[in-house]
Design a protein around this motif. Structure first.
Motif, PDB file in Angstrom:
ATOM      1  N   LEU A   1     -84.134  12.178 -83.545  1.00 53.18           N
ATOM      2  CA  LEU A   1     -85.319  11.369 -83.264  1.00 53.18           C
ATOM      3  C   LEU A   1     -84.967   9.885 -83.225  1.00 53.18           C
ATOM      4  O   LEU A   1     -85.519   9.132 -82.418  1.00 53.18           O
ATOM      5  N   GLU A   2     -84.057   9.490 -84.101  1.00 51.57           N
ATOM      6  CA  GLU A   2     -83.625   8.091 -84.097  1.00 51.57           C
ATOM      7  C   GLU A   2     -82.875   7.755 -82.813  1.00 51.57           C
ATOM      8  O   GLU A   2     -82.893   6.607 -82.344  1.00 51.57           O
ATOM      9  N   GLU A   3     -82.223   8.769 -82.230  1.00 53.77           N
ATOM     10  CA  GLU A   3     -81.493   8.563 -80.985  1.00 53.77           C
ATOM     11  C   GLU A   3     -82.426   8.595 -79.774  1.00 53.77           C
ATOM     12  O   GLU A   3     -82.032   8.190 -78.678  1.00 53.77           O
ATOM     13  N   GLY A   4     -83.639   9.119 -79.954  1.00 57.78           N
ATOM     14  CA  GLY A   4     -84.529   9.321 -78.821  1.00 57.78           C
ATOM     15  C   GLY A   4     -84.062  10.469 -77.948  1.00 57.78           C
ATOM     16  O   GLY A   4     -84.391  10.536 -76.746  1.00 57.78           O
ATOM     17  N   ALA A   5     -83.301  11.398 -78.526  1.00 57.97           N
ATOM     18  CA  ALA A   5     -82.739  12.523 -77.771  1.00 57.97           C
ATOM     19  C   ALA A   5     -83.687  13.709 -77.809  1.00 57.97           C
ATOM     20  O   ALA A   5     -84.488  13.864 -78.730  1.00 57.97           O
ATOM     21  N   ASN A   6     -83.559  14.566 -76.799  1.00 59.41           N
ATOM     22  CA  ASN A   6     -84.369  15.784 -76.732  1.00 59.41           C
ATOM     23  C   ASN A   6     -83.605  16.958 -77.326  1.00 59.41           C
ATOM     24  O   ASN A   6     -82.390  16.903 -77.510  1.00 59.41           O
ATOM     25  N   LEU A   7     -84.342  18.033 -77.589  1.00 60.51           N
ATOM     26  CA  LEU A   7     -83.753  19.285 -78.061  1.00 60.51           C
ATOM     27  C   LEU A   7     -84.296  20.406 -77.196  1.00 60.51           C
ATOM     28  O   LEU A   7     -85.501  20.583 -77.079  1.00 60.51           O
ATOM     29  N   LEU A   8     -83.386  21.176 -76.602  1.00 59.27           N
ATOM     30  CA  LEU A   8     -83.749  22.284 -75.737  1.00 59.27           C
ATOM     31  C   LEU A   8     -83.368  23.583 -76.429  1.00 59.27           C
ATOM     32  O   LEU A   8     -82.195  23.806 -76.728  1.00 59.27           O
ATOM     33  N   VAL A   9     -84.365  24.413 -76.708  1.00 62.51           N
ATOM     34  CA  VAL A   9     -84.146  25.679 -77.431  1.00 62.51           C
ATOM     35  C   VAL A   9     -84.403  26.817 -76.450  1.00 62.51           C
ATOM     36  O   VAL A   9     -85.532  27.014 -75.998  1.00 62.51           O
TER      37      VAL A   9
ATOM     38  N   SER B   1     -85.980  18.474 -59.929  1.00 64.51           N
ATOM     39  CA  SER B   1     -84.610  18.032 -60.215  1.00 64.51           C
ATOM     40  C   SER B   1     -84.608  16.710 -60.973  1.00 64.51           C
ATOM     41  O   SER B   1     -83.851  16.533 -61.934  1.00 64.51           O
ATOM     42  N   ALA B   2     -85.475  15.782 -60.565  1.00 68.96           N
ATOM     43  CA  ALA B   2     -85.554  14.481 -61.239  1.00 68.96           C
ATOM     44  C   ALA B   2     -86.069  14.632 -62.666  1.00 68.96           C
ATOM     45  O   ALA B   2     -85.594  13.967 -63.591  1.00 68.96           O
ATOM     46  N   THR B   3     -87.047  15.531 -62.862  1.00 66.20           N
ATOM     47  CA  THR B   3     -87.617  15.742 -64.193  1.00 66.20           C
ATOM     48  C   THR B   3     -86.602  16.364 -65.128  1.00 66.20           C
ATOM     49  O   THR B   3     -86.409  15.902 -66.256  1.00 66.20           O
ATOM     50  N   ILE B   4     -85.938  17.418 -64.664  1.00 63.61           N
ATOM     51  CA  ILE B   4     -84.967  18.127 -65.504  1.00 63.61           C
ATOM     52  C   ILE B   4     -83.767  17.246 -65.808  1.00 63.61           C
ATOM     53  O   ILE B   4     -83.185  17.317 -66.898  1.00 63.61           O
ATOM     54  N   ASP B   5     -83.404  16.386 -64.878  1.00 61.85           N
ATOM     55  CA  ASP B   5     -82.289  15.454 -65.118  1.00 61.85           C
ATOM     56  C   ASP B   5     -82.598  14.560 -66.309  1.00 61.85           C
ATOM     57  O   ASP B   5     -81.737  14.306 -67.161  1.00 61.85           O
ATOM     58  N   ARG B   6     -83.836  14.092 -66.407  1.00 65.23           N
ATOM     59  CA  ARG B   6     -84.238  13.249 -67.544  1.00 65.23           C
ATOM     60  C   ARG B   6     -84.325  14.076 -68.831  1.00 65.23           C
ATOM     61  O   ARG B   6     -83.957  13.597 -69.904  1.00 65.23           O
ATOM     62  N   ILE B   7     -84.844  15.300 -68.720  1.00 66.51           N
ATOM     63  CA  ILE B   7     -84.963  16.153 -69.904  1.00 66.51           C
ATOM     64  C   ILE B   7     -83.600  16.429 -70.513  1.00 66.51           C
ATOM     65  O   ILE B   7     -83.414  16.368 -71.736  1.00 66.51           O
ATOM     66  N   ARG B   8     -82.620  16.738 -69.680  1.00 61.77           N
ATOM     67  CA  ARG B   8     -81.311  17.188 -70.164  1.00 61.77           C
ATOM     68  C   ARG B   8     -80.371  16.045 -70.526  1.00 61.77           C
ATOM     69  O   ARG B   8     -79.395  16.260 -71.247  1.00 61.77           O
ATOM     70  N   HIS B   9     -80.670  14.830 -70.055  1.00 60.99           N
ATOM     71  CA  HIS B   9     -79.767  13.707 -70.317  1.00 60.99           C
ATOM     72  C   HIS B   9     -79.687  13.411 -71.807  1.00 60.99           C
ATOM     73  O   HIS B   9     -80.666  13.053 -72.449  1.00 60.99           O
ATOM     74  N   GLY B  10     -78.499  13.589 -72.374  1.00 61.57           N
ATOM     75  CA  GLY B  10     -78.278  13.310 -73.792  1.00 61.57           C
ATOM     76  C   GLY B  10     -78.930  14.285 -74.738  1.00 61.57           C
ATOM     77  O   GLY B  10     -78.985  14.035 -75.951  1.00 61.57           O
ATOM     78  N   ALA B  11     -79.438  15.411 -74.212  1.00 61.63           N
ATOM     79  CA  ALA B  11     -80.181  16.357 -75.052  1.00 61.63           C
ATOM     80  C   ALA B  11     -79.232  17.283 -75.813  1.00 61.63           C
ATOM     81  O   ALA B  11     -78.112  17.560 -75.387  1.00 61.63           O
ATOM     82  N   TYR B  12     -79.732  17.770 -76.946  1.00 66.02           N
ATOM     83  CA  TYR B  12     -79.040  18.820 -77.699  1.00 66.02           C
ATOM     84  C   TYR B  12     -79.551  20.166 -77.185  1.00 66.02           C
ATOM     85  O   TYR B  12     -80.744  20.322 -76.913  1.00 66.02           O
ATOM     86  N   SER B  13     -78.646  21.118 -77.054  1.00 67.60           N
ATOM     87  CA  SER B  13     -79.016  22.448 -76.574  1.00 67.60           C
ATOM     88  C   SER B  13     -78.737  23.477 -77.657  1.00 67.60           C
ATOM     89  O   SER B  13     -77.637  23.515 -78.215  1.00 67.60           O
ATOM     90  N   LEU B  14     -79.735  24.281 -77.941  1.00 68.69           N
ATOM     91  CA  LEU B  14     -79.593  25.359 -78.921  1.00 68.69           C
ATOM     92  C   LEU B  14     -79.868  26.675 -78.198  1.00 68.69           C
ATOM     93  O   LEU B  14     -80.991  26.937 -77.777  1.00 68.69           O
TER      94      LEU B  14
END
Length: 261
Positions: free
Chosen positions: A97-105, A218-231
């Motif tokens: 959260l401090e990084e402003g990163a997303n998490l994809l589960v 494609s533009a939306t998913i690019d933003r979602i996945r940028h720098g995101a953690y994947s579980l």
């Protein structure tokens, strides 16, 4: 002389009426333990701070709108031993959260995606973050309703500003126009500012299929996945059906016969 009649309205005026809950007990403790006035005052202040913290925590939990009470303490890591427990525990620190990163589960039905997402949300609430749990269908329905009452911008801004937004069941239902635009606008507002947890039964490379407008997707998913953690979750379903009771053949036939009658 009893100071309580004068003390009560003054505490209420100062919005410190919660002190009254523990005042009598703390007063007895101070007399019995012969505490200094400053120690007595410190205990009352500590009680008030604890009460306010608990009240804020309860309010954040209500606002989070969790589907049910799911915590990491309740999650059975032994059921599917290949789950990346180390990553989950690291995510529970909420540093992402401090990084402003997303998490994809991502994973099949019943592997614990919603449980883990809500459990991490609970961790964030405990640390003082504002959290909102919703589903793709519910969130888009609320945005659609807000658009009909000229409240779309206000609702979008509220979703954009929450510290941690959890979107459950992404891609479970294909998006329609303007739903894909709503998702794009929301992700764009939160991009690199706020963290979002997204759960999905779809593999990450299938997320684009949920968008009718492939370029927008494609533009939306690019933003979602940028720098995101994947579980990635895999294994048995926690919601597996219970085995049916076994009856002797003659008993099964008798039960069928009774059902027909």
């Amino acid at each position: 002389m009893n100071p309580m009649p004068e003390l009560i309205p003054m505490l209420k005026q100062l919005r410190l009426s919660g002190i009254l809950d523990s005042l009598e007990a703390r007063n007895r403790q101070a007399i019995e333990e012969k505490l200094a006035y400053t120690d007595f005052l410190a205990m009352l202040v500590q009680d008030e701070v604890a009460r306010r913290s608990q009240r804020k925590f309860a309010m954040r939990v209500r606002r989070a709108n969790f589907r049910n009470h799911k915590t990491l303490e309740e999650f059975d890591f032994s059921f599917n031993p290949n789950i990346n427990r180390a990553l989950i525990m690291d995510l529970a620190t909420c540093r992402f959260l401090e990084e402003g990163a997303n998490l994809l589960v991502v994973g099949p039905c019943g592997t614990g995606k919603s449980h883990i997402a809500q459990a991490i949300g609970h961790c964030a609430v405990r640390m003082g973050y504002d959290v909102l749990f919703t589903t793709q269908t519910k969130m888009l329905g609320q945005l659609h309703a807000a658009r009909a009452t000229n409240a779309y911008e206000r609702r979008l801004n509220a979703l954009a500003k929450v510290d941690l937004l959890i979107i459950d069941d992404f891609g479970l239902k294909p998006l329609r126009t303007p739903q894909d635009e709503d998702i794009h606008d929301l992700i764009g507002e939160r991009y690199e500012r706020r963290s979002t947890i997204i759960t999905s039964n779809l593999d990450l490379n299938e997320w684009g299929d949920a968008f009718p407008n492939k370029l927008l997707g494609s533009a939306t998913i690019d933003r979602i996945r940028h720098g995101a953690y994947s579980l990635l979750l895999d294994g048995k379903s926690f919601r597996a059906a219970r085995p049916l009771p076994k009856y002797p053949k003659n008993e099964v036939a008798e039960n069928v016969k009774k059902g027909k009658n």
